[in-house]
Design an enzyme around this catalytic site. Structure first.
Site, PDB file in Angstrom:
ATOM      1  N   ARG A  79      33.033   4.175  22.310  1.00  0.00           N
ATOM      2  CA  ARG A  79      34.121   5.140  22.232  1.00  0.00           C
ATOM      3  C   ARG A  79      35.225   4.680  21.293  1.00  0.00           C
ATOM      4  O   ARG A  79      36.209   5.396  21.131  1.00  0.00           O
ATOM      5  CB  ARG A  79      34.724   5.288  23.626  1.00  0.00           C
ATOM      6  CG  ARG A  79      34.425   6.587  24.305  1.00  0.00           C
ATOM      7  CD  ARG A  79      34.933   6.443  25.720  1.00  0.00           C
ATOM      8  NE  ARG A  79      35.311   7.687  26.277  1.00  0.00           N
ATOM      9  CZ  ARG A  79      34.576   8.353  27.175  1.00  0.00           C
ATOM     10  NH1 ARG A  79      33.399   7.894  27.545  1.00  0.00           N
ATOM     11  NH2 ARG A  79      35.030   9.465  27.686  1.00  0.00           N
ATOM     12  N   ARG A  95      42.585  13.183  27.760  1.00  0.00           N
ATOM     13  CA  ARG A  95      41.231  12.724  27.375  1.00  0.00           C
ATOM     14  C   ARG A  95      40.834  13.288  26.009  1.00  0.00           C
ATOM     15  O   ARG A  95      40.221  12.591  25.200  1.00  0.00           O
ATOM     16  CB  ARG A  95      40.215  13.130  28.449  1.00  0.00           C
ATOM     17  CG  ARG A  95      40.278  12.244  29.693  1.00  0.00           C
ATOM     18  CD  ARG A  95      39.650  12.894  30.914  1.00  0.00           C
ATOM     19  NE  ARG A  95      38.270  13.246  30.752  1.00  0.00           N
ATOM     20  CZ  ARG A  95      37.649  14.178  31.479  1.00  0.00           C
ATOM     21  NH1 ARG A  95      38.316  14.853  32.425  1.00  0.00           N
ATOM     22  NH2 ARG A  95      36.370  14.420  31.275  1.00  0.00           N
TER      23      ARG A  95
HETATM   24  P1  AP5 Z   1      33.255   9.873  31.094  1.00  0.00           P
HETATM   25  O1  AP5 Z   1      32.729   9.923  32.452  1.00  0.00           O
HETATM   26  O2  AP5 Z   1      32.395   9.427  29.983  1.00  0.00           O
HETATM   27  O3  AP5 Z   1      33.889  11.283  30.768  1.00  0.00           O
HETATM   28  P2  AP5 Z   1      34.059  12.125  29.414  1.00  0.00           P
HETATM   29  O4  AP5 Z   1      33.605  11.531  28.140  1.00  0.00           O
HETATM   30  O5  AP5 Z   1      35.459  12.570  29.441  1.00  0.00           O
HETATM   31  O6  AP5 Z   1      33.041  13.219  29.524  1.00  0.00           O
HETATM   32  P3  AP5 Z   1      32.591  14.092  30.748  1.00  0.00           P
HETATM   33  O7  AP5 Z   1      31.727  13.270  31.638  1.00  0.00           O
HETATM   34  O8  AP5 Z   1      33.722  14.830  31.337  1.00  0.00           O
HETATM   35  O9  AP5 Z   1      31.759  15.175  29.927  1.00  0.00           O
HETATM   36  P4  AP5 Z   1      30.259  15.129  29.421  1.00  0.00           P
HETATM   37  O10 AP5 Z   1      30.246  15.169  27.936  1.00  0.00           O
HETATM   38  O11 AP5 Z   1      29.443  14.091  30.106  1.00  0.00           O
HETATM   39  O12 AP5 Z   1      29.816  16.571  29.892  1.00  0.00           O
HETATM   40  P5  AP5 Z   1      29.053  16.992  31.237  1.00  0.00           P
HETATM   41  O13 AP5 Z   1      27.594  16.927  31.002  1.00  0.00           O
HETATM   42  O14 AP5 Z   1      29.614  16.296  32.406  1.00  0.00           O
HETATM   43  O15 AP5 Z   1      34.562   8.922  31.091  1.00  0.00           O
HETATM   44  C1  AP5 Z   1      35.551   9.054  32.085  1.00  0.00           C
HETATM   45  C2  AP5 Z   1      36.595   7.970  31.882  1.00  0.00           C
HETATM   46  O16 AP5 Z   1      35.999   6.674  32.011  1.00  0.00           O
HETATM   47  C3  AP5 Z   1      37.262   7.936  30.499  1.00  0.00           C
HETATM   48  O17 AP5 Z   1      38.337   8.856  30.429  1.00  0.00           O
HETATM   49  C4  AP5 Z   1      37.705   6.475  30.420  1.00  0.00           C
HETATM   50  O18 AP5 Z   1      38.866   6.267  31.193  1.00  0.00           O
HETATM   51  C5  AP5 Z   1      36.558   5.737  31.105  1.00  0.00           C
HETATM   52  N1  AP5 Z   1      35.528   5.355  30.134  1.00  0.00           N
HETATM   53  C6  AP5 Z   1      34.235   5.806  30.083  1.00  0.00           C
HETATM   54  N2  AP5 Z   1      33.570   5.250  29.069  1.00  0.00           N
HETATM   55  C7  AP5 Z   1      34.447   4.413  28.449  1.00  0.00           C
HETATM   56  C8  AP5 Z   1      34.347   3.577  27.303  1.00  0.00           C
HETATM   57  N3  AP5 Z   1      33.218   3.496  26.580  1.00  0.00           N
HETATM   58  N4  AP5 Z   1      35.444   2.860  26.956  1.00  0.00           N
HETATM   59  C9  AP5 Z   1      36.584   2.919  27.669  1.00  0.00           C
HETATM   60  N5  AP5 Z   1      36.740   3.728  28.752  1.00  0.00           N
HETATM   61  C10 AP5 Z   1      35.682   4.466  29.125  1.00  0.00           C
HETATM   62  O19 AP5 Z   1      29.459  18.537  31.267  1.00  0.00           O
HETATM   63  C11 AP5 Z   1      30.775  18.928  31.597  1.00  0.00           C
HETATM   64  C12 AP5 Z   1      30.719  20.204  32.451  1.00  0.00           C
HETATM   65  O20 AP5 Z   1      30.169  21.250  31.669  1.00  0.00           O
HETATM   66  C13 AP5 Z   1      29.827  20.082  33.696  1.00  0.00           C
HETATM   67  O21 AP5 Z   1      30.394  20.807  34.744  1.00  0.00           O
HETATM   68  C14 AP5 Z   1      28.504  20.704  33.237  1.00  0.00           C
HETATM   69  O22 AP5 Z   1      27.778  21.252  34.296  1.00  0.00           O
HETATM   70  C15 AP5 Z   1      28.996  21.758  32.268  1.00  0.00           C
HETATM   71  N6  AP5 Z   1      28.040  22.001  31.186  1.00  0.00           N
HETATM   72  C16 AP5 Z   1      27.316  21.082  30.487  1.00  0.00           C
HETATM   73  N7  AP5 Z   1      26.558  21.680  29.552  1.00  0.00           N
HETATM   74  C17 AP5 Z   1      26.818  23.004  29.638  1.00  0.00           C
HETATM   75  C18 AP5 Z   1      26.340  24.155  28.929  1.00  0.00           C
HETATM   76  N8  AP5 Z   1      25.451  24.063  27.939  1.00  0.00           N
HETATM   77  N9  AP5 Z   1      26.841  25.353  29.273  1.00  0.00           N
HETATM   78  C19 AP5 Z   1      27.737  25.472  30.288  1.00  0.00           C
HETATM   79  N10 AP5 Z   1      28.219  24.434  31.007  1.00  0.00           N
HETATM   80  C20 AP5 Z   1      27.774  23.222  30.682  1.00  0.00           C
END
Ligand code: AP5
Ligand code: MG
Length: 192
Positions: free
Chosen positions: A88, A140
């Site tokens: 990241r 974020r």
């Molecule tokens: P992390 O858990 O990685 O969260 P994020 O990157 O903010 O991403 P999300 O998990 O919210 O989204 P995603 O892209 O996985 O989408 P998802 O499939 O869930 O990180 C959380 C925290 O941890 C960070 O803020 C940081 O503090 C820390 N952290 C993590 N990694 C780090 C690193 N490398 N370095 C430092 N800190 C770190 O989908 C989202 C939603 O949309 C779901 O409800 C899903 O059902 C829906 N959805 C998905 N696809 C579709 C579609 N095609 N159509 C409709 N809805 C959909």
């Protein structure tokens, strides 16, 4: 094969990685999920990570890289990994390259999931994870722009970046990603 799923919060990294794990045998490694596991178990790392996650900030690089190093050393990683939410930062990307090199491996593809910002906000509003409140989602997204988006150019320069339209049905997007990965696995013969 080692694949990085890159994209902003809500772009579907986790959703797609789960499906791809089932279909490819690559192991899904999500740093967010690992931090949430530590948090649930009340470990020292979890307590530390929480202070950053609650604000939408990144957990410090050294802590994150150490956690990934440990995870990649586990026995189930045989055919490769699908990294979700890591790297990241440019520093994390450099560390990952070193880590893989030590194992005689490399990143085969970085799949960038491209999704319009309003779609991201709507998706996260509909989910309700602890860090999905509007204020933290804004933070974020800002952190993504400032610290993670530079990785798009970083991996593009290294020839690894593959852009995928991250809007549409979950199935359609999986199909696009699988096509990208198949092309890497079976490169077309050169014309000469
Ligand atoms: P992390 O858990 O990685 O969260 P994020 O990157 O903010 O991403 P999300 O998990 O919210 O989204 P995603 O892209 O996985 O989408 P998802 O499939 O869930 O990180 C959380 C925290 O941890 C960070 O803020 C940081 O503090 C820390 N952290 C993590 N990694 C780090 C690193 N490398 N370095 C430092 N800190 C770190 O989908 C989202 C939603 O949309 C779901 O409800 C899903 O059902 C829906 N959805 C998905 N696809 C579709 C579609 N095609 N159509 C409709 N809805 C959909
Ligand atoms: Mg996720």
């Amino acid at each position: 094969m080692n694949v990085v799923l890159l994209g902003p919060p809500g772009s579907g990294k986790g959703t797609q990685a789960e499906r791809l794990q089932r279909r490819t045998g690559l192991i899904h490694v999500s740093t967010g999920d690992l931090f949430r596991k530590h948090l649930g178990e009340g470990t020292e790392l979890g307590v530390l990570a929480r202070t950053f996650m609650d604000r939408g900030d990144l957990v410090p690089d050294e802590v994150t890289v150490e956690m990934v190093r440990h995870r990649l050393g586990e026995d189930d990683i045989l055919r490769g990994v699908l990294l979700d939410g890591f790297p990241r930062t440019v520093a994390q990307a450099d560390s990952l390259a070193d880590l893989l090199e030590e194992r005689g491996e490399r990143i085969d593809a970085v799949v960038l999931l491209e999704v319009d910002e309003q779609v991201l906000v709507d998706r996260l509003a509909g989910r309700g994870r602890a860090d999905d409140n509007p204020e933290t989602v804004r933070a974020r997204l800002e952190v993504y722009r400032d610290q993670t988006e530079p990785l798009v150019a970083y991996y593009d320069e290294r020839g690894a970046l593959r852009r995928v339209d991250g809007e549409g049905t979950v199935e359609d997007i999986s199909g696009r990603i699988e096509a990208v990965l198949q092309a890497i696995d079976n490169p077309s013969p050169s014309k000469c």
